[in-house]
Motif scaffolding. Structure first.
Motif, PDB file in Angstrom:
ATOM      1  N   ARG A  58       0.933  -1.610   0.475  1.00  0.00           N
ATOM      2  CA  ARG A  58      -0.020  -0.183  -0.128  1.00  0.00           C
ATOM      3  C   ARG A  58       1.153   1.615  -0.321  1.00  0.00           C
ATOM      4  N   LEU A  59       1.699   1.530   0.254  1.00  0.00           N
ATOM      5  CA  LEU A  59       3.313   2.304   0.542  1.00  0.00           C
ATOM      6  C   LEU A  59       4.049   2.523  -0.998  1.00  0.00           C
ATOM      7  N   MET A  60       4.010   1.492  -1.644  1.00  0.00           N
ATOM      8  CA  MET A  60       4.897   1.988  -3.052  1.00  0.00           C
ATOM      9  C   MET A  60       4.570   2.707  -4.010  1.00  0.00           C
ATOM     10  N   PRO A  61       2.720   3.740  -3.582  1.00  0.00           N
ATOM     11  CA  PRO A  61       2.224   4.766  -4.354  1.00  0.00           C
ATOM     12  C   PRO A  61       2.945   6.254  -4.117  1.00  0.00           C
ATOM     13  N   TRP A  62       3.935   5.799  -2.418  1.00  0.00           N
ATOM     14  CA  TRP A  62       3.975   7.476  -1.889  1.00  0.00           C
ATOM     15  C   TRP A  62       5.662   7.662  -1.701  1.00  0.00           C
ATOM     16  N   VAL A  63       6.126   5.524  -2.364  1.00  0.00           N
ATOM     17  CA  VAL A  63       8.153   6.319  -1.928  1.00  0.00           C
ATOM     18  C   VAL A  63       8.564   6.043  -3.669  1.00  0.00           C
ATOM     19  N   GLU A  64       7.869   6.688  -4.862  1.00  0.00           N
ATOM     20  CA  GLU A  64       7.631   6.219  -5.774  1.00  0.00           C
ATOM     21  C   GLU A  64       8.540   7.330  -6.285  1.00  0.00           C
ATOM     22  N   LEU A  65       9.204   7.281  -7.325  1.00  0.00           N
ATOM     23  CA  LEU A  65      10.682   8.257  -7.932  1.00  0.00           C
ATOM     24  C   LEU A  65       9.914   9.795  -7.869  1.00  0.00           C
ATOM     25  N   GLY A  66      10.886  10.663  -7.096  1.00  0.00           N
ATOM     26  CA  GLY A  66      10.865  11.700  -6.641  1.00  0.00           C
ATOM     27  C   GLY A  66      10.656  12.595  -5.492  1.00  0.00           C
ATOM     28  N   LYS A  67       9.318  11.088  -4.867  1.00  0.00           N
ATOM     29  CA  LYS A  67       8.600  10.883  -3.461  1.00  0.00           C
ATOM     30  C   LYS A  67      10.511  10.955  -2.528  1.00  0.00           C
ATOM     31  N   ILE A  68       9.852  11.737  -1.127  1.00  0.00           N
ATOM     32  CA  ILE A  68      10.306  12.126   0.222  1.00  0.00           C
ATOM     33  C   ILE A  68       9.997  10.665   0.445  1.00  0.00           C
ATOM     34  N   HIS A  69      10.907   9.971   1.839  1.00  0.00           N
ATOM     35  CA  HIS A  69      11.027   9.490   3.163  1.00  0.00           C
ATOM     36  C   HIS A  69      11.941   9.485   4.045  1.00  0.00           C
ATOM     37  N   LEU A  70      11.100   9.161   5.325  1.00  0.00           N
ATOM     38  CA  LEU A  70      12.157   8.900   6.194  1.00  0.00           C
ATOM     39  C   LEU A  70      13.169   7.353   7.077  1.00  0.00           C
ATOM     40  N   ILE A  71      13.281   7.109   6.527  1.00  0.00           N
ATOM     41  CA  ILE A  71      14.102   5.922   7.379  1.00  0.00           C
ATOM     42  C   ILE A  71      14.833   6.589   8.664  1.00  0.00           C
ATOM     43  N   HIS A  72      13.929   5.592   9.864  1.00  0.00           N
ATOM     44  CA  HIS A  72      14.655   5.481  10.948  1.00  0.00           C
ATOM     45  C   HIS A  72      15.317   4.398  11.059  1.00  0.00           C
ATOM     46  N   VAL A  73      16.490   4.386  11.482  1.00  0.00           N
ATOM     47  CA  VAL A  73      17.499   3.458  12.742  1.00  0.00           C
ATOM     48  C   VAL A  73      16.613   2.652  13.926  1.00  0.00           C
ATOM     49  N   LEU A  74      16.335   2.024  13.935  1.00  0.00           N
ATOM     50  CA  LEU A  74      16.046   1.673  15.444  1.00  0.00           C
ATOM     51  C   LEU A  74      17.311   1.152  16.270  1.00  0.00           C
ATOM     52  N   GLU A  75      16.614   1.968  17.881  1.00  0.00           N
ATOM     53  CA  GLU A  75      17.203   1.917  18.401  1.00  0.00           C
ATOM     54  C   GLU A  75      17.090   0.884  19.468  1.00  0.00           C
ATOM     55  N   ALA A  83      19.387   7.359  14.431  1.00  0.00           N
ATOM     56  CA  ALA A  83      19.590   7.636  13.422  1.00  0.00           C
ATOM     57  C   ALA A  83      18.624   7.453  12.338  1.00  0.00           C
ATOM     58  N   TYR A  84      18.657   9.129  11.669  1.00  0.00           N
ATOM     59  CA  TYR A  84      17.535   9.364  10.477  1.00  0.00           C
ATOM     60  C   TYR A  84      18.135   9.726   8.933  1.00  0.00           C
ATOM     61  N   TYR A  85      17.441   9.309   7.869  1.00  0.00           N
ATOM     62  CA  TYR A  85      17.163   9.956   6.648  1.00  0.00           C
ATOM     63  C   TYR A  85      16.597   9.829   6.056  1.00  0.00           C
ATOM     64  N   GLU A  86      16.343  11.338   5.596  1.00  0.00           N
ATOM     65  CA  GLU A  86      15.914  11.735   5.342  1.00  0.00           C
ATOM     66  C   GLU A  86      16.188  11.927   3.222  1.00  0.00           C
ATOM     67  N   CYS A  87      15.121  11.382   2.535  1.00  0.00           N
ATOM     68  CA  CYS A  87      15.507  10.323   1.385  1.00  0.00           C
ATOM     69  C   CYS A  87      15.025  11.204   0.383  1.00  0.00           C
ATOM     70  N   GLU A  88      15.367  10.978  -0.397  1.00  0.00           N
ATOM     71  CA  GLU A  88      14.226  11.207  -1.805  1.00  0.00           C
ATOM     72  C   GLU A  88      14.944   9.901  -3.411  1.00  0.00           C
ATOM     73  N   THR A  89      13.395   9.138  -3.451  1.00  0.00           N
ATOM     74  CA  THR A  89      13.359   7.997  -5.111  1.00  0.00           C
ATOM     75  C   THR A  89      14.108   8.509  -5.587  1.00  0.00           C
ATOM     76  N   VAL A  90      15.258   7.747  -6.049  1.00  0.00           N
ATOM     77  CA  VAL A  90      16.015   8.133  -7.554  1.00  0.00           C
ATOM     78  C   VAL A  90      15.517   7.217  -8.566  1.00  0.00           C
ATOM     79  N   CYS A  91      15.446   5.770  -8.052  1.00  0.00           N
ATOM     80  CA  CYS A  91      15.170   5.083  -8.884  1.00  0.00           C
ATOM     81  C   CYS A  91      14.191   3.554  -8.258  1.00  0.00           C
ATOM     82  N   VAL A  92      13.805   2.634  -8.881  1.00  0.00           N
ATOM     83  CA  VAL A  92      12.876   1.777  -8.720  1.00  0.00           C
ATOM     84  C   VAL A  92      12.881   1.115  -9.394  1.00  0.00           C
ATOM     85  N   HIS A  93      13.833  -0.433  -9.106  1.00  0.00           N
ATOM     86  CA  HIS A  93      13.528  -1.872  -9.995  1.00  0.00           C
ATOM     87  C   HIS A  93      13.276  -2.656  -9.250  1.00  0.00           C
TER      88      HIS A  93
END
Length: 166
Positions: A59-76, A114-124
């Motif tokens: 269900r999340l795929m439409p929101w992480v497509e090319l150009g979309k931003i997301h936040l990666i949390h490395v859990l403690e 850690a937190y990484y704010e990212c923008e999707t640049v490609c999907v394979h």
């Protein structure tokens, strides 16, 4: 040679220890969503790239497509409850979860390594998953915190105390 089953392959893959992440994203109505991912990996430092994978029909795929931003949390290491919470789809996923809005407007859970704010640049396409390659556009690291590790279907912590060598 006898072919292996998918269950045998899964058990074999579980011998590879991995960090545990939660990825958050906003939908088209700005509602926050999150999902637990252990398929996170670094790709490149010069052009800061990471990759992670998501089921093709998530269900999340439409929101992480090319150009979309997301936040990666490395859990403690004490955040196993977050890992388990975000493994299932829920309405109002962030009710009862300690969080805030990051400067980007994305939902950020508190106290991660850690937190990484990212923008999707490609999907394979990779089998029954999509491999998301994303550019890191902002990051925060808390080196004093210890990461949550997952291996052999168990959550583990690491001991980062130094040992003397002779």
């Amino acid at each position: 040679m006898t072919p292996f089953t998918s269950q045998e392959l899964r058990k074999g893959f579980s011998s590879f220890a991995t960090g545990v992440t939660v990825i958050t994203r906003l939908d088209d109505e700005n509602n926050p969503h999150g999902i637990t991912i252990s398929s996170f990996n670094t790709v490149s430092l010069e052009l800061p790239l990471i990759l992670w994978s998501l089921k093709k029909h998530s269900r999340l795929m439409p929101w992480v497509e090319l150009g979309k931003i997301h936040l990666i949390h490395v859990l403690e290491h004490s955040q196993e409850h977050l890992a388990m919470h975000f493994t299932t789809v829920k309405i109002d996923q962030f009710n009862g979860i300690s969080h805030k809005l990051a400067a980007s407007g994305l939902t950020q859970t508190n106290d991660c390594v850690a937190y990484y704010e990212c923008e999707t640049v490609c999907v394979h396409i990779g089998g029954n998953h999509n491999i998301i390659v994303a550019k890191v556009i902002n990051l925060k690291n808390h080196l004093e915190r210890e990461p949550l590790i997952f291996a052999r279907s168990k959550f583990l912590g690491l001991d980062f105390t130094e040992t003397k060598t002779s």
